[in-house]
Design a protein around this motif. Structure first.
Motif, short mmCIF file in Angstrom:
data_model
loop_
_atom_site.label_atom_id
_atom_site.label_comp_id
_atom_site.label_asym_id
_atom_site.label_seq_id
_atom_site.Cartn_x
_atom_site.Cartn_y
_atom_site.Cartn_z
N LEU A 94 0.82 -1.21 0.00
CA LEU A 94 0.00 0.00 0.00
C LEU A 94 0.86 1.26 0.00
O LEU A 94 0.54 2.24 -0.68
CB LEU A 94 -0.95 0.00 1.19
N LYS A 95 1.96 1.23 0.72
CA LYS A 95 2.87 2.37 0.74
C LYS A 95 3.44 2.62 -0.66
O LYS A 95 3.51 3.76 -1.13
CB LYS A 95 4.00 2.13 1.74
N GLU A 96 3.84 1.53 -1.34
CA GLU A 96 4.36 1.66 -2.70
C GLU A 96 3.26 2.13 -3.65
O GLU A 96 3.51 2.93 -4.56
CB GLU A 96 4.94 0.33 -3.17
N LEU A 97 2.04 1.68 -3.46
CA LEU A 97 0.92 2.11 -4.28
C LEU A 97 0.72 3.62 -4.16
O LEU A 97 0.58 4.32 -5.16
CB LEU A 97 -0.36 1.37 -3.88
N ILE A 98 0.72 4.12 -2.93
CA ILE A 98 0.56 5.57 -2.72
C ILE A 98 1.72 6.34 -3.34
O ILE A 98 1.53 7.37 -3.99
CB ILE A 98 0.43 5.89 -1.22
N ARG A 99 2.94 5.84 -3.16
CA ARG A 99 4.11 6.51 -3.74
C ARG A 99 3.98 6.60 -5.26
O ARG A 99 4.20 7.66 -5.85
CB ARG A 99 5.39 5.74 -3.36
N ARG A 100 3.57 5.50 -5.87
CA ARG A 100 3.43 5.50 -7.33
C ARG A 100 2.27 6.39 -7.79
O ARG A 100 2.35 7.01 -8.85
CB ARG A 100 3.25 4.09 -7.85
N ALA A 101 1.21 6.45 -7.01
CA ALA A 101 0.08 7.32 -7.37
C ALA A 101 0.52 8.79 -7.33
O ALA A 101 0.13 9.59 -8.20
CB ALA A 101 -1.09 7.09 -6.42
N VAL A 102 1.32 9.14 -6.35
CA VAL A 102 1.84 10.52 -6.28
C VAL A 102 2.72 10.80 -7.50
O VAL A 102 2.62 11.87 -8.11
CB VAL A 102 2.62 10.75 -4.96
N LEU A 103 3.55 9.85 -7.87
CA LEU A 103 4.39 10.04 -9.06
C LEU A 103 3.54 10.17 -10.33
O LEU A 103 3.88 10.97 -11.22
CB LEU A 103 5.39 8.89 -9.21
N GLU A 104 2.46 9.41 -10.41
CA GLU A 104 1.54 9.53 -11.55
C GLU A 104 0.97 10.95 -11.61
O GLU A 104 0.88 11.56 -12.67
CB GLU A 104 0.40 8.51 -11.45
N ALA A 105 0.56 11.46 -10.44
CA ALA A 105 -0.01 12.81 -10.38
C ALA A 105 1.02 13.86 -10.79
O ALA A 105 0.72 14.77 -11.57
CB ALA A 105 -0.53 13.10 -8.98
N LEU A 106 2.24 13.72 -10.30
CA LEU A 106 3.30 14.67 -10.64
C LEU A 106 3.68 14.58 -12.11
O LEU A 106 4.02 15.60 -12.73
CB LEU A 106 4.53 14.43 -9.78
N ASP B 14 0.96 16.59 -13.97
CA ASP B 14 1.07 18.03 -13.75
C ASP B 14 1.90 18.28 -12.50
O ASP B 14 1.40 18.08 -11.39
CB ASP B 14 -0.32 18.65 -13.60
N PRO B 15 3.15 18.74 -12.65
CA PRO B 15 4.01 18.96 -11.49
C PRO B 15 3.43 19.94 -10.47
O PRO B 15 3.80 19.91 -9.31
CB PRO B 15 5.30 19.52 -12.10
N ALA B 16 2.51 20.78 -10.88
CA ALA B 16 1.91 21.74 -9.97
C ALA B 16 0.66 21.18 -9.28
O ALA B 16 0.10 21.82 -8.38
CB ALA B 16 1.55 23.02 -10.72
N LEU B 17 0.24 19.99 -9.68
CA LEU B 17 -0.96 19.39 -9.13
C LEU B 17 -0.75 19.04 -7.66
O LEU B 17 0.26 18.47 -7.27
CB LEU B 17 -1.30 18.12 -9.91
N SER B 18 -1.71 19.42 -6.82
CA SER B 18 -1.57 19.16 -5.39
C SER B 18 -2.51 18.06 -4.90
O SER B 18 -2.63 17.83 -3.70
CB SER B 18 -1.84 20.45 -4.61
N THR B 19 -3.17 17.36 -5.83
CA THR B 19 -4.14 16.33 -5.47
C THR B 19 -3.87 15.06 -6.26
O THR B 19 -3.62 15.09 -7.45
CB THR B 19 -5.57 16.81 -5.78
N VAL B 20 -3.93 13.94 -5.55
CA VAL B 20 -3.86 12.64 -6.21
C VAL B 20 -5.30 12.16 -6.40
O VAL B 20 -6.08 12.13 -5.46
CB VAL B 20 -3.07 11.63 -5.35
N THR B 21 -5.64 11.83 -7.63
CA THR B 21 -7.01 11.43 -7.94
C THR B 21 -7.15 9.91 -7.98
O THR B 21 -6.16 9.18 -7.95
CB THR B 21 -7.44 11.99 -9.30
N ALA C 286 -5.59 4.37 -9.67
CA ALA C 286 -5.92 3.22 -10.52
C ALA C 286 -4.76 2.88 -11.45
O ALA C 286 -4.43 1.70 -11.64
CB ALA C 286 -7.18 3.50 -11.32
N ARG C 287 -4.13 3.90 -12.05
CA ARG C 287 -2.99 3.65 -12.94
C ARG C 287 -1.83 3.03 -12.17
O ARG C 287 -1.17 2.10 -12.66
CB ARG C 287 -2.56 4.94 -13.64
N ALA C 288 -1.57 3.53 -10.97
CA ALA C 288 -0.48 2.99 -10.16
C ALA C 288 -0.77 1.54 -9.78
O ALA C 288 0.13 0.69 -9.81
CB ALA C 288 -0.29 3.85 -8.91
N LEU C 289 -2.02 1.24 -9.44
CA LEU C 289 -2.39 -0.13 -9.07
C LEU C 289 -2.30 -1.05 -10.27
O LEU C 289 -1.80 -2.18 -10.17
CB LEU C 289 -3.79 -0.16 -8.47
#
Length: 83
Positions: free
Chosen positions: A16-28, A31-38, A43-46
């Motif tokens: 789960l920790k790796e999933l969250i880390r990858r989701a943040v990387l997907e968001a960045l 858009d590097p200025a994006l402050s929200t993980v959707t 889903a893409r990270a998973l």
């Protein structure tokens, strides 16, 4: 989001920790200025983590499940060591 919860049932905290880390990387990446993980980022990270090419990563994270062995919906068994 419910599908993500179902698909990660029985995984380890490390997974789960790796999933969250990858989701943040997907968001960045989107858009590097994006402050929200959707949910889409999550889903893409998973999808990436459950991809057949990630078997070693899943094993290192304590899951070690071949996605082809997962039941419909992708949920893991309550005992990740047993498929």
């Amino acid at each position: 989001m419910q599908l993500t919860v179902e698909r990660t049932d029985g995984t380890t905290a490390s997974f789960l920790k790796e999933l969250i880390r990858r989701a943040v990387l997907e968001a960045l990446h989107d858009d590097p200025a994006l402050s929200t993980v959707t949910g889409a980022h999550l889903a893409r990270a998973l999808d990436d983590l459950l991809d057949a090419a990630q078997a070693v990563t899943r094993t290192l994270l304590g899951v070690g499940v071949d996605p082809a062995d997962l039941p419909p919906g992708g949920a893991l068994s309550a005992d990740p060591g047993r498929v």
